[in-house]
Scaffold this active site. Structure first.
Site, PDB file in Angstrom:
ATOM      1  N   GLU A 182      -0.863  -8.461   5.080  1.00 16.07           N
ATOM      2  CA  GLU A 182      -0.736  -8.748   6.512  1.00 16.07           C
ATOM      3  C   GLU A 182      -2.093  -8.832   7.206  1.00 16.07           C
ATOM      4  O   GLU A 182      -2.183  -9.303   8.349  1.00 16.07           O
ATOM      5  CB  GLU A 182       0.144  -7.692   7.182  1.00 16.07           C
ATOM      6  CG  GLU A 182      -0.498  -6.355   7.468  1.00 16.07           C
ATOM      7  CD  GLU A 182      -0.608  -5.436   6.254  1.00 16.07           C
ATOM      8  OE1 GLU A 182      -1.057  -4.283   6.424  1.00 16.07           O
ATOM      9  OE2 GLU A 182      -0.252  -5.858   5.138  1.00 16.07           O
ATOM     10  N   CYS A 193       0.835  -1.198   0.000  1.00 16.18           N
ATOM     11  CA  CYS A 193       0.000   0.000   0.000  1.00 16.18           C
ATOM     12  C   CYS A 193       0.878   1.260   0.000  1.00 16.18           C
ATOM     13  O   CYS A 193       1.497   1.587  -1.008  1.00 16.18           O
ATOM     14  CB  CYS A 193      -0.984  -0.037   1.158  1.00 16.18           C
ATOM     15  SG  CYS A 193      -2.385   1.094   0.955  1.00 16.18           S
ATOM     16  N   HIS A 220      -3.167  -5.076   1.431  1.00 16.49           N
ATOM     17  CA  HIS A 220      -2.560  -5.347   2.744  1.00 16.49           C
ATOM     18  C   HIS A 220      -2.518  -6.861   2.990  1.00 16.49           C
ATOM     19  O   HIS A 220      -3.432  -7.415   3.616  1.00 16.49           O
ATOM     20  CB  HIS A 220      -3.380  -4.675   3.853  1.00 16.49           C
ATOM     21  CG  HIS A 220      -3.260  -3.197   3.904  1.00 16.49           C
ATOM     22  ND1 HIS A 220      -2.355  -2.542   4.716  1.00 16.49           N
ATOM     23  CD2 HIS A 220      -3.918  -2.235   3.227  1.00 16.49           C
ATOM     24  CE1 HIS A 220      -2.475  -1.236   4.553  1.00 16.49           C
ATOM     25  NE2 HIS A 220      -3.418  -1.027   3.644  1.00 16.49           N
TER      26      HIS A 220
END
Length: 211
Positions: free
Chosen positions: A193, A98, A191
């Site tokens: 994660e 990002c 994202h």
């Protein structure tokens, strides 16, 4: 063709690998804690990078999501920008997600005049190209090298407007690149994660620390 370790192993974040090298996560601002959690779950030794001394301890670096203009200013004020740029130039593997993608891009179409990027990958991006916070979305991505879709979380995500000849596009949404690689540099407009799926991080580690 023989599959690599990240293709053969399950997607659970808790699945561990034996990683002897150390991975840094830029911890000046943004979503760095989740990256540390995922990397740690994969067995990687991690360091929060806030100073040039921290940077010297790591063999690879993750630039997390956050606010790219703020991160750019903090990189300058901390003295880290030039040190990170030098490490990337000398081949340090880096993953940018990002805002991290924005920082690594060759050109940022709507960046601030004083905003510096590392120009580490031949892509041009538009900040918040997918819209504001209320326009956040999720999508299942077909990713080159992964046998099952990866669930991508897009929050104020940048849009890739141009890709150079040396860039490998690993995943797209509606025909637009969202996961790219050039050499030791990997960038994602989403994202990874936040997905509960460690395969993107595992792939980065597998590539970065291949014997």
């Amino acid at each position: 063709k023989q599959k690599t370790a990240y293709e053969l192993m399950p997607s659970l974040v808790g699945s561990e690998m034996c990683i002897r090298d150390r991975v840094g996560v830029l911890a000046l601002q943004g979503a760095f804690a989740r990256h540390l959690q995922v990397l740690g779950g994969l067995g990687a030794a991690t360091t929060e990078v806030r100073t040039t001394a921290d940077l010297l301890e790591v063999d690879a670096l993750v630039l997390p999501g956050g606010e790219s203009t703020t991160m750019s200013m903090l990189l300058d004020s901390s003295g880290l920008h030039d040190a990170v740029a030098d490490r990337i130039t000398n081949g340090m593997p880096v993953l940018g997600t990002c805002a991290g993608m924005i920082l690594l891009a060759r050109h940022v179409a709507d960046g601030r005049p004083d905003q510096r990027s590392f120009a580490a990958i031949e892509i041009d991006v538009l900040r918040n190209g997918y819209g504001r916070q209320v326009d956040s979305f999720e999508a299942d991505l077909e990713v080159t090298g992964l046998d099952k879709p990866f669930h991508g979380v897009f929050i104020r995500a940048p849009v890739v407007e141009w890709v150079g000849d040396g860039v490998e596009v690993l995943g797209t949404v509606d025909g637009r690149p969202v996961l790219c690689r050039q050499g030791a540099v990997v960038v994602a407009s989403f994202h990874p994660e936040m997905s509960g799926d460690g395969r993107i991080h595992r792939r980065f580690l597998d590539t970065a620390f291949a014997a």
